[in-house]
Design a protein around this motif. Structure first.
Motif, PDB file in Angstrom:
ATOM      1  N   THR A   1       0.849  -1.187   0.000  1.00  0.00           N
ATOM      2  CA  THR A   1       0.000   0.000   0.000  1.00  0.00           C
ATOM      3  C   THR A   1       0.882   1.234   0.000  1.00  0.00           C
ATOM      4  O   THR A   1       1.976   1.234   0.569  1.00  0.00           O
ATOM      5  CB  THR A   1      -0.957   0.056   1.208  1.00  0.00           C
ATOM      6  N   THR A   2       0.395   2.278  -0.662  1.00  0.00           N
ATOM      7  CA  THR A   2       1.079   3.569  -0.619  1.00  0.00           C
ATOM      8  C   THR A   2       0.067   4.632  -0.254  1.00  0.00           C
ATOM      9  O   THR A   2      -1.064   4.631  -0.743  1.00  0.00           O
ATOM     10  CB  THR A   2       1.721   3.923  -1.979  1.00  0.00           C
ATOM     11  N   GLY A   3       0.466   5.534   0.639  1.00  0.00           N
ATOM     12  CA  GLY A   3      -0.363   6.673   0.999  1.00  0.00           C
ATOM     13  C   GLY A   3      -1.111   6.492   2.301  1.00  0.00           C
ATOM     14  O   GLY A   3      -1.394   5.384   2.737  1.00  0.00           O
ATOM     15  N   GLY A   4      -1.383   7.626   2.944  1.00  0.00           N
ATOM     16  CA  GLY A   4      -2.265   7.635   4.104  1.00  0.00           C
ATOM     17  C   GLY A   4      -1.635   7.267   5.425  1.00  0.00           C
ATOM     18  O   GLY A   4      -2.338   6.812   6.335  1.00  0.00           O
ATOM     19  N   ILE A   5      -0.307   7.465   5.571  1.00  0.00           N
ATOM     20  CA  ILE A   5       0.306   7.156   6.871  1.00  0.00           C
ATOM     21  C   ILE A   5       1.002   8.381   7.466  1.00  0.00           C
ATOM     22  O   ILE A   5       1.960   8.265   8.215  1.00  0.00           O
ATOM     23  CB  ILE A   5       1.283   5.956   6.788  1.00  0.00           C
ATOM     24  N   GLY A   6       0.487   9.570   7.144  1.00  0.00           N
ATOM     25  CA  GLY A   6       1.042  10.808   7.677  1.00  0.00           C
ATOM     26  C   GLY A   6       0.386  11.230   8.982  1.00  0.00           C
ATOM     27  O   GLY A   6      -0.300  10.441   9.646  1.00  0.00           O
ATOM     28  N   PRO A   7       0.533  12.523   9.356  1.00  0.00           N
ATOM     29  CA  PRO A   7       0.073  12.997  10.665  1.00  0.00           C
ATOM     30  C   PRO A   7      -1.313  13.629  10.686  1.00  0.00           C
ATOM     31  O   PRO A   7      -1.776  14.055  11.745  1.00  0.00           O
ATOM     32  CB  PRO A   7       1.131  14.061  11.011  1.00  0.00           C
ATOM     33  N   THR A   8      -1.989  13.725   9.546  1.00  0.00           N
ATOM     34  CA  THR A   8      -3.243  14.469   9.513  1.00  0.00           C
ATOM     35  C   THR A   8      -4.471  13.559   9.642  1.00  0.00           C
ATOM     36  O   THR A   8      -4.370  12.337   9.560  1.00  0.00           O
ATOM     37  CB  THR A   8      -3.356  15.289   8.210  1.00  0.00           C
ATOM     38  N   HIS A   9      -5.624  14.187   9.801  1.00  0.00           N
ATOM     39  CA  HIS A   9      -6.862  13.453  10.086  1.00  0.00           C
ATOM     40  C   HIS A   9      -7.238  12.465   8.988  1.00  0.00           C
ATOM     41  O   HIS A   9      -7.914  11.466   9.236  1.00  0.00           O
ATOM     42  CB  HIS A   9      -8.009  14.453  10.286  1.00  0.00           C
ATOM     43  N   ASP A  10      -6.830  12.767   7.738  1.00  0.00           N
ATOM     44  CA  ASP A  10      -7.207  11.893   6.625  1.00  0.00           C
ATOM     45  C   ASP A  10      -6.195  10.778   6.381  1.00  0.00           C
ATOM     46  O   ASP A  10      -6.347   9.991   5.441  1.00  0.00           O
ATOM     47  CB  ASP A  10      -7.424  12.708   5.340  1.00  0.00           C
ATOM     48  N   ASP A  11      -5.156  10.705   7.209  1.00  0.00           N
ATOM     49  CA  ASP A  11      -4.167   9.621   7.103  1.00  0.00           C
ATOM     50  C   ASP A  11      -4.648   8.459   7.968  1.00  0.00           C
ATOM     51  O   ASP A  11      -4.273   8.324   9.139  1.00  0.00           O
ATOM     52  CB  ASP A  11      -2.784  10.110   7.556  1.00  0.00           C
ATOM     53  N   ILE A  12      -5.484   7.619   7.373  1.00  0.00           N
ATOM     54  CA  ILE A  12      -6.172   6.581   8.159  1.00  0.00           C
ATOM     55  C   ILE A  12      -5.734   5.157   7.779  1.00  0.00           C
ATOM     56  O   ILE A  12      -6.321   4.191   8.260  1.00  0.00           O
ATOM     57  CB  ILE A  12      -7.703   6.706   8.011  1.00  0.00           C
ATOM     58  N   THR A  13      -4.699   5.042   6.953  1.00  0.00           N
ATOM     59  CA  THR A  13      -4.320   3.711   6.477  1.00  0.00           C
ATOM     60  C   THR A  13      -3.931   2.786   7.620  1.00  0.00           C
ATOM     61  O   THR A  13      -4.412   1.645   7.705  1.00  0.00           O
ATOM     62  CB  THR A  13      -3.173   3.803   5.457  1.00  0.00           C
ATOM     63  N   ALA A  14      -3.062   3.238   8.511  1.00  0.00           N
ATOM     64  CA  ALA A  14      -2.582   2.360   9.592  1.00  0.00           C
ATOM     65  C   ALA A  14      -3.736   1.899  10.476  1.00  0.00           C
ATOM     66  O   ALA A  14      -3.809   0.724  10.867  1.00  0.00           O
ATOM     67  CB  ALA A  14      -1.526   3.076  10.422  1.00  0.00           C
TER      68      ALA A  14
END
Length: 250
Positions: free
Chosen positions: A68-81
């Motif tokens: 998977t790529t994307g969505g593991i940052g610090p903001t509210h929309d980073d929900i991958t993990a």
């Protein structure tokens, strides 16, 4: 024994909206092929929890490796993990090793709650090192979770690659001809594919300032097979009165 196969999930509303152009697919397809883990499917999905959870569970049952790529940052929309945790049915919690890595990176007082989200992942996950910006990706089961930013994703993948069990590398052989039309070679090309069922034989038209034409690419894990198919295609081009050129068009 057949090669393991892979699926890539590109996660992010920004990809689906057209705001961001994905360039990770080409990199991963190429590198996975070199490792003998052909990429068989790519899905682009939004930052929607139900979609991520359902898709992860579907593809991890169907493929040997899921990236998977994307969505593991610090903001509210980073929900991958968080969604991967739900897919595996395990808690989403601070990973002490990841926390220590990131805490050491930031000046005192700057490792805030938002940044700590990047150290929160499924219980039991194994870290994927991030030599660019420290915040690690992770592996759980056969799912490998990486950043969406290409430079960071590529660095993560190179750290992950030595741990992946692959198979015979995928090789590619190509030949092209200026002035060739797909309709003129279609029937002969179908016969080549039938004689070489283990290969993927593809026809790719191109337009160049020097002229238009078609490139025929044979991909598989058997070098001799790919070269034999390319030799057959070369002979077909010659019969059509064209000049075959080995390799991809520049």
């Amino acid at each position: 024994m057949p090669n393991p196969i892979a699926c890539l999930l590109v996660i992010g509303n920004e990809i689906l909206s057209g705001r961001t152009q994905d360039i990770n697919i080409k990199f991963l397809a190429t590198r996975l092929g070199e490792l003998g883990i052909p990429l068989r499917q790519v899905r682009v999905i939004p930052d929607v929890a139900e979609t991520i959870i359902g898709t992860v569970n579907e593809v991890r049952a169907a493929f040997d490796h899921v990236f998977t790529t994307g969505g593991i940052g610090p903001t509210h929309d980073d929900i991958t993990a968080e969604c991967i945790s739900a897919a595996f049915g395990v808690p989403w919690e601070i990973n002490e090793e990841a926390f220590a890595i990131m805490n050491a990176r930031y000046p005192k007082g700057e490792f805030n709650a938002a940044r700590q989200r990047m150290a929160t992942m499924p219980r039991g996950a194994t870290l994927i090192e991030n030599p660019v910006s420290a915040a690690p990706g992770f592996t759980i089961g056969n799912v490998h979770v990486m950043a969406g930013v290409p430079r960071i994703m590529q660095a993560m993948f190179e750290c992950l690659a030595p741990t992946l069990e692959g198979g015979s590398p995928v090789v590619s052989r190509a030949v092209y001809a200026i002035g060739l039309l797909e309709g003129a070679i279609a029937a002969d090309l179908e016969a080549v594919q039938k004689r070489h069922p283990e290969l993927d034989v593809g026809s790719y038209p191109f337009a160049r300032p020097t002229g238009n034409g078609v490139a025929i690419v044979s991909k598989g894990t058997d070098v001799a097979d790919a070269e034999a198919a390319t030799a057959e295609v070369t002979a077909i081009m010659e019969r059509l009165g064209l000049t075959p050129i080995q390799g991809e068009p520049a």
